[in-house]
Design a protein around this motif. Structure first.
Motif, PDB file in Angstrom:
ATOM      1  N   LEU A 138       1.730   6.553  -6.913  1.00  0.00           N
ATOM      2  CA  LEU A 138       0.637   7.324  -7.510  1.00  0.00           C
ATOM      3  C   LEU A 138       0.782   8.805  -7.179  1.00  0.00           C
ATOM      4  O   LEU A 138       0.445   9.666  -7.981  1.00  0.00           O
ATOM      5  CB  LEU A 138      -0.712   6.778  -7.027  1.00  0.00           C
ATOM      6  CG  LEU A 138      -1.031   5.368  -7.543  1.00  0.00           C
ATOM      7  CD1 LEU A 138      -2.337   4.855  -6.956  1.00  0.00           C
ATOM      8  CD2 LEU A 138      -1.102   5.343  -9.061  1.00  0.00           C
ATOM      9  N   ARG A 139       1.286   9.077  -5.990  1.00  0.00           N
ATOM     10  CA  ARG A 139       1.502  10.468  -5.597  1.00  0.00           C
ATOM     11  C   ARG A 139       2.556  11.114  -6.524  1.00  0.00           C
ATOM     12  O   ARG A 139       2.372  12.223  -7.008  1.00  0.00           O
ATOM     13  CB  ARG A 139       1.978  10.514  -4.136  1.00  0.00           C
ATOM     14  CG  ARG A 139       1.935  11.882  -3.511  1.00  0.00           C
ATOM     15  CD  ARG A 139       2.310  11.760  -2.046  1.00  0.00           C
ATOM     16  NE  ARG A 139       1.217  11.240  -1.257  1.00  0.00           N
ATOM     17  CZ  ARG A 139       0.346  12.004  -0.598  1.00  0.00           C
ATOM     18  NH1 ARG A 139       0.473  13.311  -0.641  1.00  0.00           N
ATOM     19  NH2 ARG A 139      -0.627  11.482   0.105  1.00  0.00           N
ATOM     20  N   VAL A 140       3.632  10.383  -6.745  1.00  0.00           N
ATOM     21  CA  VAL A 140       4.690  10.888  -7.630  1.00  0.00           C
ATOM     22  C   VAL A 140       4.156  11.026  -9.048  1.00  0.00           C
ATOM     23  O   VAL A 140       4.387  12.028  -9.733  1.00  0.00           O
ATOM     24  CB  VAL A 140       5.909   9.933  -7.596  1.00  0.00           C
ATOM     25  CG1 VAL A 140       6.872  10.244  -8.731  1.00  0.00           C
ATOM     26  CG2 VAL A 140       6.611  10.042  -6.256  1.00  0.00           C
ATOM     27  N   TYR A 141       3.426  10.036  -9.472  1.00  0.00           N
ATOM     28  CA  TYR A 141       2.841  10.018 -10.819  1.00  0.00           C
ATOM     29  C   TYR A 141       2.024  11.286 -11.047  1.00  0.00           C
ATOM     30  O   TYR A 141       2.175  11.984 -12.048  1.00  0.00           O
ATOM     31  CB  TYR A 141       1.963   8.773 -10.904  1.00  0.00           C
ATOM     32  CG  TYR A 141       1.313   8.466 -12.231  1.00  0.00           C
ATOM     33  CD1 TYR A 141       1.867   7.541 -13.096  1.00  0.00           C
ATOM     34  CD2 TYR A 141       0.115   9.056 -12.581  1.00  0.00           C
ATOM     35  CE1 TYR A 141       1.261   7.225 -14.283  1.00  0.00           C
ATOM     36  CE2 TYR A 141      -0.507   8.744 -13.777  1.00  0.00           C
ATOM     37  CZ  TYR A 141       0.070   7.824 -14.624  1.00  0.00           C
ATOM     38  OH  TYR A 141      -0.553   7.513 -15.803  1.00  0.00           O
ATOM     39  N   ASP A 179       0.837  -1.207   0.000  1.00  0.00           N
ATOM     40  CA  ASP A 179       0.000   0.000   0.000  1.00  0.00           C
ATOM     41  C   ASP A 179       0.869   1.254   0.000  1.00  0.00           C
ATOM     42  O   ASP A 179       0.579   2.228  -0.695  1.00  0.00           O
ATOM     43  CB  ASP A 179      -0.899   0.022   1.243  1.00  0.00           C
ATOM     44  CG  ASP A 179      -2.029  -0.982   1.141  1.00  0.00           C
ATOM     45  OD1 ASP A 179      -2.276  -1.460   0.026  1.00  0.00           O
ATOM     46  OD2 ASP A 179      -2.639  -1.289   2.179  1.00  0.00           O
ATOM     47  N   LEU A 180       1.918   1.196   0.804  1.00  0.00           N
ATOM     48  CA  LEU A 180       2.797   2.359   0.944  1.00  0.00           C
ATOM     49  C   LEU A 180       3.462   2.709  -0.392  1.00  0.00           C
ATOM     50  O   LEU A 180       3.459   3.867  -0.825  1.00  0.00           O
ATOM     51  CB  LEU A 180       3.853   2.045   2.007  1.00  0.00           C
ATOM     52  CG  LEU A 180       4.825   3.138   2.404  1.00  0.00           C
ATOM     53  CD1 LEU A 180       4.098   4.334   2.982  1.00  0.00           C
ATOM     54  CD2 LEU A 180       5.815   2.591   3.449  1.00  0.00           C
ATOM     55  N   VAL A 181       4.011   1.697  -1.050  1.00  0.00           N
ATOM     56  CA  VAL A 181       4.690   1.944  -2.322  1.00  0.00           C
ATOM     57  C   VAL A 181       3.679   2.389  -3.376  1.00  0.00           C
ATOM     58  O   VAL A 181       3.941   3.304  -4.166  1.00  0.00           O
ATOM     59  CB  VAL A 181       5.452   0.687  -2.785  1.00  0.00           C
ATOM     60  CG1 VAL A 181       6.026   0.882  -4.181  1.00  0.00           C
ATOM     61  CG2 VAL A 181       6.569   0.360  -1.804  1.00  0.00           C
ATOM     62  N   GLN A 182       2.532   1.772  -3.346  1.00  0.00           N
ATOM     63  CA  GLN A 182       1.511   2.145  -4.330  1.00  0.00           C
ATOM     64  C   GLN A 182       1.090   3.604  -4.149  1.00  0.00           C
ATOM     65  O   GLN A 182       0.984   4.359  -5.115  1.00  0.00           O
ATOM     66  CB  GLN A 182       0.304   1.228  -4.190  1.00  0.00           C
ATOM     67  CG  GLN A 182      -0.776   1.555  -5.211  1.00  0.00           C
ATOM     68  CD  GLN A 182      -1.922   0.584  -5.146  1.00  0.00           C
ATOM     69  OE1 GLN A 182      -1.709  -0.606  -4.924  1.00  0.00           O
ATOM     70  NE2 GLN A 182      -3.126   1.051  -5.334  1.00  0.00           N
ATOM     71  N   GLU A 183       0.847   3.976  -2.887  1.00  0.00           N
ATOM     72  CA  GLU A 183       0.461   5.357  -2.607  1.00  0.00           C
ATOM     73  C   GLU A 183       1.546   6.321  -3.077  1.00  0.00           C
ATOM     74  O   GLU A 183       1.266   7.353  -3.687  1.00  0.00           O
ATOM     75  CB  GLU A 183       0.225   5.539  -1.110  1.00  0.00           C
ATOM     76  CG  GLU A 183      -1.126   5.049  -0.625  1.00  0.00           C
ATOM     77  CD  GLU A 183      -2.273   5.782  -1.297  1.00  0.00           C
ATOM     78  OE1 GLU A 183      -2.226   7.022  -1.360  1.00  0.00           O
ATOM     79  OE2 GLU A 183      -3.193   5.115  -1.787  1.00  0.00           O
ATOM     80  N   ALA A 184       2.786   5.979  -2.750  1.00  0.00           N
ATOM     81  CA  ALA A 184       3.900   6.857  -3.115  1.00  0.00           C
ATOM     82  C   ALA A 184       4.032   6.965  -4.632  1.00  0.00           C
ATOM     83  O   ALA A 184       4.231   8.052  -5.177  1.00  0.00           O
ATOM     84  CB  ALA A 184       5.191   6.332  -2.497  1.00  0.00           C
ATOM     85  N   ALA A 200       9.784   9.393  -1.644  1.00  0.00           N
ATOM     86  CA  ALA A 200       8.320   9.452  -1.546  1.00  0.00           C
ATOM     87  C   ALA A 200       7.800   8.363  -0.616  1.00  0.00           C
ATOM     88  O   ALA A 200       6.884   8.591   0.184  1.00  0.00           O
ATOM     89  CB  ALA A 200       7.700   9.312  -2.931  1.00  0.00           C
ATOM     90  N   VAL A 201       8.385   7.175  -0.724  1.00  0.00           N
ATOM     91  CA  VAL A 201       7.945   6.063   0.126  1.00  0.00           C
ATOM     92  C   VAL A 201       8.210   6.380   1.603  1.00  0.00           C
ATOM     93  O   VAL A 201       7.337   6.208   2.461  1.00  0.00           O
ATOM     94  CB  VAL A 201       8.662   4.751  -0.290  1.00  0.00           C
ATOM     95  CG1 VAL A 201       8.503   3.672   0.774  1.00  0.00           C
ATOM     96  CG2 VAL A 201       8.120   4.260  -1.626  1.00  0.00           C
ATOM     97  N   VAL A 202       9.415   6.838   1.887  1.00  0.00           N
ATOM     98  CA  VAL A 202       9.776   7.101   3.292  1.00  0.00           C
ATOM     99  C   VAL A 202       8.914   8.226   3.856  1.00  0.00           C
ATOM    100  O   VAL A 202       8.381   8.131   4.969  1.00  0.00           O
ATOM    101  CB  VAL A 202      11.275   7.452   3.415  1.00  0.00           C
ATOM    102  CG1 VAL A 202      11.611   7.883   4.832  1.00  0.00           C
ATOM    103  CG2 VAL A 202      12.131   6.255   3.012  1.00  0.00           C
TER     104      VAL A 202
END
Lengths: 353, 169
Positions: free
Chosen positions: B41-44, B34-39, B64-66
């Motif tokens: 998509l946020r970056v995207y 979830d964390l990587v996915q959120e990061a 972004a992940v951290v």
């Protein structure tokens, strides 16, 4: 570097294998489907990506993430597949779920129409008179071995909770809060909270969609037998009826009934599989408003009709007609003031063919 | 090439590394994903909006992940998923078992504050220098040293206790 720092590095590396894989992430992103790009950032992003190493032979063809047709089970991110496990305690007052739907649009239905791959029931026994209504400990769990399609077809049609709060009796007694965990092929999962208690007045919920449909007794049966029970046929003689259906908040009789059972005064009953469209039309023509779940007596003749509209799948809709009460007609979500245009149609249908 | 192909390529190129870092932070596979996915998509969305692309995608996404982890962990503290699985503790008399020590250390890492854990992961798992961690977290280098020091201090009593019991056995 100290021994502790060495150990930390070693321990971290030792857990590398437990991390999810990029393939899992790709599947989740496929479901999350970010919006398509606009001109303006596409080119610089592409240039930057060209600097990055190119992974050839991707099975994820162009446009798949953004333009893939949604499956019945879709929406948010899909978590890594792992067995469902019961929370050790029921953390809040019912209805409560430990997690919101994942990989499933949980806002439009209580459960997807798709048959789940597995179902787990977690039970938390207590009493509705207990001072503490949260934190009940897990008292049992059971994986269902059958009836999963039945479960899906019954629960997917449960209606939204009405806007107006329901009036409830206040009978004290044992209460069991259940969590039903459903897992789907591909990794989507959903928890449904259901409660079995004497008043049958605790809503069911998946965390995003709350339903007034009563499913506690069915869950108790499933928990006891390991199979989701088949739906019971409509009967005028049964005190408990599993009624209430998605769509009854917008139409007195939602589209698609395949039969009607009329329970009339003096134990007159009739079930029709055709020729009842006039009744559907008469009911759906009535001006309606959200139900207040009650009526006041009015002078004049009285009489009660219960009309069950059955569907190929899921629960029936019960339209109650109380002649001599105001408002006279209700289906649980909607009410209509007058039955004067409907009662003659019912009487006509009750006449022997 | 479609933009979505680019995102796919990034996942295929950096996804496994990012997921491993996320797992070190969250200690939970689903939460890591979830964390990587959120990061991602946020970056995207951010890059799409600004029209700029970083030179080092992995470093950008790791940041972004951290930061997503540090940002959301506090928010999630009130909605933690309850589980009936508790970390196993080594039984008395079995402390010579190194696996048990490692399990204790792993649990102790999980008990640190999110910023302490982030610093230790970046320092001992990713091998970053303190000044690099400071840039990544958007804080001073002294703050990074302080967070690392406090994190290690919180774990030392555990290691000392384990060592003492090892010597007795």
């Amino acid at each position: 570097m100290s021994k502790l720092e060495d150990d930390i590095g070693r321990v971290m590396a030792g857990h590398d294998g437990e991390a999810p894989r990029a393939a899992d992430l790709l599947r989740a992103l496929e479901q999350a489907s970010p919006p398509r790009h606009r001109p303006g950032w596409y080119i610089p992003f592409m240039v930057a990506a060209a600097v990055a190493a190119v992974v050839a032979g991707s099975v994820w063809a162009g446009g798949q993430l953004g333009g893939r047709k949604q499956s019945p089970v879709s929406g948010a991110a899909i978590p890594v597949q792992r067995p469902l496990s019961c929370p050790a305690s029921y953390a809040h007052q019912a209805p409560w779920v430990p997690a919101k739907p994942a990989g499933i649009d949980g806002r439009s239905r209580l459960v997807p129409q798709t048959t789940p791959g597995s179902a787990l029931i977690c039970a938390y026994r207590g009493s509705n008179t207990a001072k503490q209504q949260a934190g009940w400990a897990l008292s049992g769990r059971r994986s269902l071995v059958g009836g999963l399609a039945s479960l899906a077809s019954q629960l997917t049609w449960k209606p939204h909770s009405p806007r107006q709060p329901l009036a409830c009796t206040a009978v004290g007694g044992p209460q069991t809060n259940y969590l039903i965990g459903l897992a789907y092929p591909g990794g989507a999962r959903i928890w449904i909270a259901a409660t079995d208690e004497p008043n049958q007045c605790v809503a069911s919920s998946n965390g995003e969609f709350t339903s007034s449909g009563i499913i506690g007794p069915a869950v108790s049966k499933a928990f006891a037998s390991g199979r989701w029970p088949a739906r019971t046929p409509v009967s005028c003689n049964r005190s408990y009826q599993d009624t209430g259906r998605l769509g009854q908040g917008t139409a007195m009789v939602p589209a698609g009934p395949t039969s009607v059972t009329i329970c009339a005064p003096n134990a007159r009953t009739r079930t029709l599989t055709s020729g009842y469209q006039t009744l559907v039309s008469a009911l759906n023509r009535l001006p309606t408003r959200p139900s207040t779940h009650g009526c006041s007596g009015t002078p004049g003749p009285s009489g009660a009709y219960e009309i069950f509209f059955s569907f190929p799948e899921g629960p029936p809709v019960l339209v109650s007609i109380l002649v001599g009460c105001h408002p006279a007609i209700g289906n649980g979500d909607l009410q209509a003031t007058s039955a004067s245009s409907v009662v003659p149609v019912i009487r006509q249908l009750l006449k022997p063919a | 090439m479609h933009l979505d192909d680019v995102l796919t390529e990034l996942v295929e190129q950096s996804g496994d590394r990012l997921l491993r870092v996320a797992y070190q932070l969250t200690h939970d596979a689903a939460a890591a994903q979830d964390l990587v996915q959120e990061a991602l998509l946020r970056v995207y969305r951010s890059v799409r909006h600004r029209g700029l692309a970083p030179e080092d995608w992995y470093a950008y996404l790791r940041r972004a992940v951290v930061n997503e982890y540090v940002r959301t962990r506090r928010l999630r503290s009130s909605t933690e998923i309850v589980t009936d699985v508790v970390p196993e503790r080594p039984a008395a008399g079995c402390l010579e078992d190194r696996a048990a020590d490692q399990a204790e250390l792993w649990v102790a890492l999980g008990a640190l504050s999110e910023r302490q854990r982030a610093v230790l992961v970046l320092r001992y798992y990713e091998g970053l220098a303190d000044h690099e961690i400071a840039i990544l977290l958007g804080c001073r280098e002294a703050t990074v040293r302080s967070l690392a020091s406090r994190g290690l201090a919180a774990m030392r009593p555990l290691v000392a206790a384990v060592s003492a019991e090892e010597e007795q056995t």
